[in-house]
Design an enzyme around this catalytic site. Structure first.
Site, PDB file in Angstrom:
ATOM      1  N   GLU A  50       0.820  -1.202   0.000  1.00 19.26           N
ATOM      2  CA  GLU A  50       0.000   0.000   0.000  1.00 19.26           C
ATOM      3  C   GLU A  50       0.857   1.257   0.000  1.00 19.26           C
ATOM      4  O   GLU A  50       0.595   2.207  -0.738  1.00 19.26           O
ATOM      5  CB  GLU A  50      -0.929  -0.004   1.218  1.00 19.26           C
ATOM      6  CG  GLU A  50      -1.705   1.286   1.442  1.00 19.26           C
ATOM      7  CD  GLU A  50      -2.693   1.597   0.332  1.00 19.26           C
ATOM      8  OE1 GLU A  50      -3.245   2.711   0.353  1.00 19.26           O
ATOM      9  OE2 GLU A  50      -2.913   0.763  -0.567  1.00 19.26           O
TER      10      GLU A  50
ATOM     11  N   HIS B 105       2.656   2.022  -3.308  1.00 18.17           N
ATOM     12  CA  HIS B 105       1.689   2.617  -4.229  1.00 18.17           C
ATOM     13  C   HIS B 105       1.473   4.097  -3.907  1.00 18.17           C
ATOM     14  O   HIS B 105       1.415   4.936  -4.809  1.00 18.17           O
ATOM     15  CB  HIS B 105       0.367   1.852  -4.146  1.00 18.17           C
ATOM     16  CG  HIS B 105      -0.742   2.456  -4.946  1.00 18.17           C
ATOM     17  ND1 HIS B 105      -0.635   2.710  -6.301  1.00 18.17           N
ATOM     18  CD2 HIS B 105      -1.984   2.889  -4.593  1.00 18.17           C
ATOM     19  CE1 HIS B 105      -1.755   3.244  -6.749  1.00 18.17           C
ATOM     20  NE2 HIS B 105      -2.583   3.373  -5.729  1.00 18.17           N
TER      21      HIS B 105
ATOM     22  N   HIS C  67     -11.721   5.396  -8.379  1.00 23.41           N
ATOM     23  CA  HIS C  67     -10.269   5.544  -8.284  1.00 23.41           C
ATOM     24  C   HIS C  67      -9.592   4.924  -9.504  1.00 23.41           C
ATOM     25  O   HIS C  67      -8.619   5.480 -10.046  1.00 23.41           O
ATOM     26  CB  HIS C  67      -9.786   4.862  -7.000  1.00 23.41           C
ATOM     27  CG  HIS C  67      -8.433   5.314  -6.557  1.00 23.41           C
ATOM     28  ND1 HIS C  67      -8.002   6.621  -6.591  1.00 23.41           N
ATOM     29  CD2 HIS C  67      -7.389   4.603  -6.044  1.00 23.41           C
ATOM     30  CE1 HIS C  67      -6.770   6.710  -6.131  1.00 23.41           C
ATOM     31  NE2 HIS C  67      -6.366   5.490  -5.808  1.00 23.41           N
TER      32      HIS C  67
ATOM     33  N   HIS D 175     -20.244  -8.071 -17.381  1.00 27.12           N
ATOM     34  CA  HIS D 175     -18.906  -7.703 -17.844  1.00 27.12           C
ATOM     35  C   HIS D 175     -18.508  -8.528 -19.064  1.00 27.12           C
ATOM     36  O   HIS D 175     -17.916  -8.004 -20.010  1.00 27.12           O
ATOM     37  CB  HIS D 175     -17.896  -7.901 -16.714  1.00 27.12           C
ATOM     38  CG  HIS D 175     -16.500  -7.498 -17.068  1.00 27.12           C
ATOM     39  ND1 HIS D 175     -16.184  -6.277 -17.637  1.00 27.12           N
ATOM     40  CD2 HIS D 175     -15.318  -8.161 -16.934  1.00 27.12           C
ATOM     41  CE1 HIS D 175     -14.886  -6.202 -17.838  1.00 27.12           C
ATOM     42  NE2 HIS D 175     -14.330  -7.331 -17.424  1.00 27.12           N
TER      43      HIS D 175
ATOM     44  N   HIS E 217      -4.175  -7.646 -17.016  1.00 31.51           N
ATOM     45  CA  HIS E 217      -5.500  -7.328 -17.552  1.00 31.51           C
ATOM     46  C   HIS E 217      -5.856  -5.876 -17.276  1.00 31.51           C
ATOM     47  O   HIS E 217      -6.484  -5.207 -18.103  1.00 31.51           O
ATOM     48  CB  HIS E 217      -6.534  -8.259 -16.924  1.00 31.51           C
ATOM     49  CG  HIS E 217      -7.851  -8.271 -17.640  1.00 31.51           C
ATOM     50  ND1 HIS E 217      -7.968  -8.504 -18.995  1.00 31.51           N
ATOM     51  CD2 HIS E 217      -9.125  -8.079 -17.196  1.00 31.51           C
ATOM     52  CE1 HIS E 217      -9.239  -8.464 -19.343  1.00 31.51           C
ATOM     53  NE2 HIS E 217      -9.958  -8.199 -18.272  1.00 31.51           N
TER      54      HIS E 217
END
Length: 350
Positions: free
Chosen positions: A75, A78, A137, A253, A310
């Site tokens: 975390e 990032h 986000h 999706h 992906h």
């Protein structure tokens, strides 16, 4: 030279934005989104607490969130990269407003976007991974990369027009191609949002068969799965929707992927016919890459690096479409400019 330096900064920032997107995906997929229960620090520290005294303070301040160093570091790395990206975008704005003949609107939009991204990053933690915030986000990260690409393309075009007396040439094509490219971009944005919603609600692996889900998804389809505002929970980690709702999201999706593929195949064909073969090849290659990763995610139960890929495939597909739309826009403005010059010259002769 100044223009080249500014262009280099923009290109570097663009590449950095892709790294931030990849790190964000890695953080989410390793369940490290709440690796630090506070923001912007980690258990009240600028880094992950490591010393015994720091660990004791962290446990006292957050008794319900024991320190997991690996997740906390995922975390915080990032966050460090995202913070650096924000500083780079701030530098772009400072240079853009201090120099003449440099774009200013796009840098300003970038700065506003990255500030809002920071707010969404904070909400992701303080609202315990609320799906609508997580999806927002993701879209904000993709938007940042797209705006940086547009800025780089605009600078490159301006640089080319300054250093060359030859006007750029564009392939032939009509208004239909521009409309089709715009539709393809919007459809892809919608599919990206669906992917973000799928991931945020932990619905990626509820169906393990292809091409259709192994359950009666038609009978179990539940439209409430797409309510952006969900009932309040202490935490949304690992998802709060039931099985039928997650199946509904997953199948939607997949259907979105089929529609997106169809639209993009039509676009690729039209680009090829109009002479924009490089754009067609770029869109087709990324589309094939993305479909392969999506299928692998299903049959292999979401391997970590494939899932991260992906995410990157999604942003690359979006970026190729942004570039295609920009080139078509440049062609239209060039054609209009040439028509206006020819019209004025003819009027003077008359």
């Amino acid at each position: 030279m100044r223009l080249f330096s500014f262009k280099s900064l923009v290109c570097l920032t663009f590449l950095f934005s892709l790294c931030v997107i990849a790190l964000g995906a890695y953080t989410r997929l390793t369940e490290a989104g709440l690796g630090c229960p506070d923001w912007p620090g980690c258990y009240g520290f600028a880094g992950v607490p490591q010393a015994q005294s720091q660990l004791q303070q962290a446990e006292a301040a957050f008794p319900d969130h024991p320190v997991e160093p690996e997740k906390a570091w995922n975390e915080m790395v990032h966050r460090y990269f995202a913070g650096t990206l924000g500083l780079l975008i701030l530098a772009i704005n400072v240079i853009a407003w201090r120099r003449r003949n440099t774009p200013r609107l796009l840098p300003a939009l970038l700065l506003g976007t990255v500030i809002f991204q920071a707010v969404l990053g904070m909400w992701t933690v303080t609202m315990a991974l609320m799906p609508v915030v997580v999806m927002g986000h993701l879209l904000g990260g993709f938007t940042t990369a797209a705006l940086l690409l547009l800025l780089a393309l605009r600078i490159h075009r301006r640089e080319a027009s300054v250093t060359s007396s030859v006007r750029p040439s564009f392939a032939t094509g009509g208004k239909w191609l521009s409309v089709l490219a715009a539709v393809a971009l919007l459809v892809t944005v919608g599919q990206v949002a669906l992917g973000g919603w799928t991931a945020a609600n932990y619905a990626a692996v509820v169906c393990t068969q292809l091409p259709v889900c192994e359950v009666d998804w038609v009978g179990q389809f539940d439209a409430t799965a797409f309510n952006l505002i969900q009932p309040e929970h202490d935490s949304y980690q690992y998802g709060v929707l039931d099985y039928s709702q997650r199946v509904s999201i997953h199948v939607t999706h997949r259907l979105g992927a089929a529609v997106t593929t169809l639209v993009l195949l039509v676009l690729i064909w039209q680009l090829w016919q109009s002479g924009m073969r490089r754009s067609g090849i770029a869109v087709g290659s990324v589309l094939l890459f993305q479909l392969g990763l999506g299928i692998t995610n299903v049959v292999a139960s979401l391997p970590l690096m494939v899932a991260v890929g992906h995410n990157l495939g999604g942003v690359l597909l979006l970026l190729t479409l942004v570039a295609t739309n920009y080139h078509l826009y440049c062609r239209r403005t060039t054609v209009r400019s040439d028509w206006y010059v020819a019209h004025v010259a003819k009027a003077k002769e008359g």
